[in-house]
Design a protein around this motif. Structure first.
Motif, mmCIF file in Angstrom:
data_model
loop_
_atom_site.group_PDB
_atom_site.id
_atom_site.type_symbol
_atom_site.label_atom_id
_atom_site.label_comp_id
_atom_site.label_asym_id
_atom_site.label_seq_id
_atom_site.Cartn_x
_atom_site.Cartn_y
_atom_site.Cartn_z
ATOM 1 N N TYR A 131 -6.143 7.163 -2.450
ATOM 2 C CA TYR A 131 -6.265 6.332 -3.654
ATOM 3 C C TYR A 131 -7.603 6.577 -4.346
ATOM 4 C CZ TYR A 131 -2.156 3.304 -2.951
ATOM 5 O OH TYR A 131 -0.876 2.798 -2.850
ATOM 6 N N TYR A 151 1.740 -7.038 -8.492
ATOM 7 C CA TYR A 151 1.574 -5.630 -8.834
ATOM 8 C C TYR A 151 2.125 -5.338 -10.232
ATOM 9 C CZ TYR A 151 2.935 -0.764 -9.289
ATOM 10 O OH TYR A 151 3.149 0.491 -9.779
ATOM 11 N N THR A 157 3.635 -10.359 -3.871
ATOM 12 C CA THR A 157 2.811 -9.160 -4.075
ATOM 13 C C THR A 157 3.470 -8.186 -5.046
ATOM 14 O OG1 THR A 157 3.780 -8.194 -2.065
ATOM 15 C CG2 THR A 157 1.658 -9.300 -1.842
ATOM 16 N N SER A 160 0.830 -1.202 0.000
ATOM 17 C CA SER A 160 0.000 0.000 0.000
ATOM 18 C C SER A 160 0.867 1.256 0.000
ATOM 19 C CB SER A 160 -0.935 -0.001 1.214
ATOM 20 O OG SER A 160 -0.215 0.185 2.432
ATOM 21 N N ALA A 205 -7.102 -1.574 1.227
ATOM 22 C CA ALA A 205 -8.316 -2.136 1.811
ATOM 23 C C ALA A 205 -8.037 -3.492 2.460
ATOM 24 C CB ALA A 205 -9.399 -2.279 0.738
ATOM 25 N N LEU A 206 -7.198 -4.303 1.804
ATOM 26 C CA LEU A 206 -6.820 -5.595 2.364
ATOM 27 C C LEU A 206 -6.035 -5.417 3.658
ATOM 28 C CD1 LEU A 206 -6.839 -8.674 1.951
ATOM 29 C CD2 LEU A 206 -4.734 -8.427 0.627
ATOM 30 N N PRO A 251 -5.924 1.628 -8.653
ATOM 31 C CA PRO A 251 -6.860 0.616 -8.142
ATOM 32 C C PRO A 251 -6.160 -0.551 -7.453
ATOM 33 C CG PRO A 251 -6.768 0.561 -10.544
ATOM 34 C CD PRO A 251 -6.034 1.776 -10.114
ATOM 35 N N ILE A 252 -4.949 -0.879 -7.892
ATOM 36 C CA ILE A 252 -4.203 -1.972 -7.248
ATOM 37 C C ILE A 252 -3.784 -1.536 -5.845
ATOM 38 C CG2 ILE A 252 -2.312 -3.609 -7.501
ATOM 39 C CD1 ILE A 252 -2.138 -2.713 -10.455
ATOM 40 N N SER A 284 -0.265 -6.848 -12.892
ATOM 41 C CA SER A 284 -1.546 -6.152 -12.985
ATOM 42 C C SER A 284 -1.371 -4.714 -13.475
ATOM 43 C CB SER A 284 -2.233 -6.159 -11.612
ATOM 44 O OG SER A 284 -3.515 -5.577 -11.693
ATOM 45 N N LEU A 344 -6.725 -1.606 -3.562
ATOM 46 C CA LEU A 344 -7.032 -2.981 -3.166
ATOM 47 C C LEU A 344 -6.126 -3.436 -2.027
ATOM 48 C CD1 LEU A 344 -8.429 -5.728 -3.623
ATOM 49 C CD2 LEU A 344 -6.684 -6.222 -5.345
ATOM 50 N N PHE A 345 -4.820 -3.195 -2.145
ATOM 51 C CA PHE A 345 -3.897 -3.597 -1.091
ATOM 52 C C PHE A 345 -4.157 -2.827 0.202
ATOM 53 C CE2 PHE A 345 -1.028 -5.389 -4.426
ATOM 54 C CZ PHE A 345 -0.855 -6.640 -3.850
#
Length: 251
Positions: A142, A222, A218, A70, A108-109, A101-102, A225, A105-106
């Protein structure tokens, strides 16, 4: 040195960036998948229980790499935002918007796994301490980068410059997240790995190994993606250019 400069200029050109990165997608995907499977199996089934936290610490093998990513991804977004804002390099815009967006996502995770880990350790899912709050702000940054870009989708270049400005301003949050545990009183634990030695951080290699493997996984995810999204971004924003027409006909 000349080869490095040549490579830099090639990667700054949308047609060259699209062509070169196409060779990297499959290797990055395979590495990300293989390392994720190995890291999860090693961490969940073979790493020993923690002497204080028991088996509940195993969520660390997802939480910590996600937290690292993140911050890492936002740093990339900030640097690309600076390049896009000052020099208007289209590839920098592509990497910036593909990364957002990636990174979200990280982030939020990170927040989700942190809450699940915090409940058995601290007795609560959430506490408004500096680390948690600044990480939540990172998620909003983000979303802000993506939201501002979407608000001006009829003018991609203007949208990218405004999103870049938000990304640059948001860089100030990264050192706050990194050093929040040291600067303020926090229920959050310190660094999982101590690069400077000392008593903090994981010492047992059987615990450290899957954590490092997941960190690598990860990174490769990244890269895969981001490049995939960046290539699609360039196809969309350069759709009237001749090189895009050639690529579409070749496919």
């Amino acid at each position: 040195m000349n080869k490095i400069v040549k490579f830099y200029h090639e990667m700054g050109s949308p047609p060259s960036f699209y062509r070169i990165t196409g060779y990297w997608l499959k290797p990055f995907f395979v590495l990300a998948l293989a390392l994720t499977v190995y890291g999860l199996i090693d961490g969940l089934f073979f790493a020993p229980p923690d002497y204080q936290q028991g088996d509940s610490y195993r969520i660390m093998f997802v939480h910590v790499p996600a937290a690292w990513m993140s911050l890492f991804i936002y740093a990339i977004i900030g640097v690309c935002g600076l390049i896009a804002f000052v020099w208007r390099m289209k590839v920098a815009e592509a990497v910036m918007m593909a990364s957002a967006p990636i990174g979200a996502l990280f982030t939020a995770l990170t927040l989700l796994t942190g809450m699940l880990w915090g409940k058995p350790m601290w007795g609560t899912y959430w506490d408004w301490d500096a680390r948690m709050t600044s990480e939540l702000i990172l998620l909003f940054l983000y979303i802000g980068v993506m939201g501002i870009y979407s608000a001006y989708d009829d003018d991609p270049r203007k949208a990218a410059r405004l999103a870049a400005l938000v990304a640059i301003i948001g860089l100030i949050n990264l050192p706050i997240i990194r050093y929040s545990v040291e600067w303020w009183t926090s229920i959050h634990q310190g660094a999982s790995i101590s690069l400077m030695g000392g008593n903090s951080g994981i010492k047992d290699w059987s615990m450290l190994r899957p954590l490092l493997v997941m960190a690598l996984a990860t990174k490769f995810y990244y890269l895969y993606s981001m490049l995939h999204r960046a290539r699609n971004y360039l196809l969309r924003t350069e759709q009237n250019k001749s090189w895009v027409m050639r690529q579409l006909t070749e496919q």
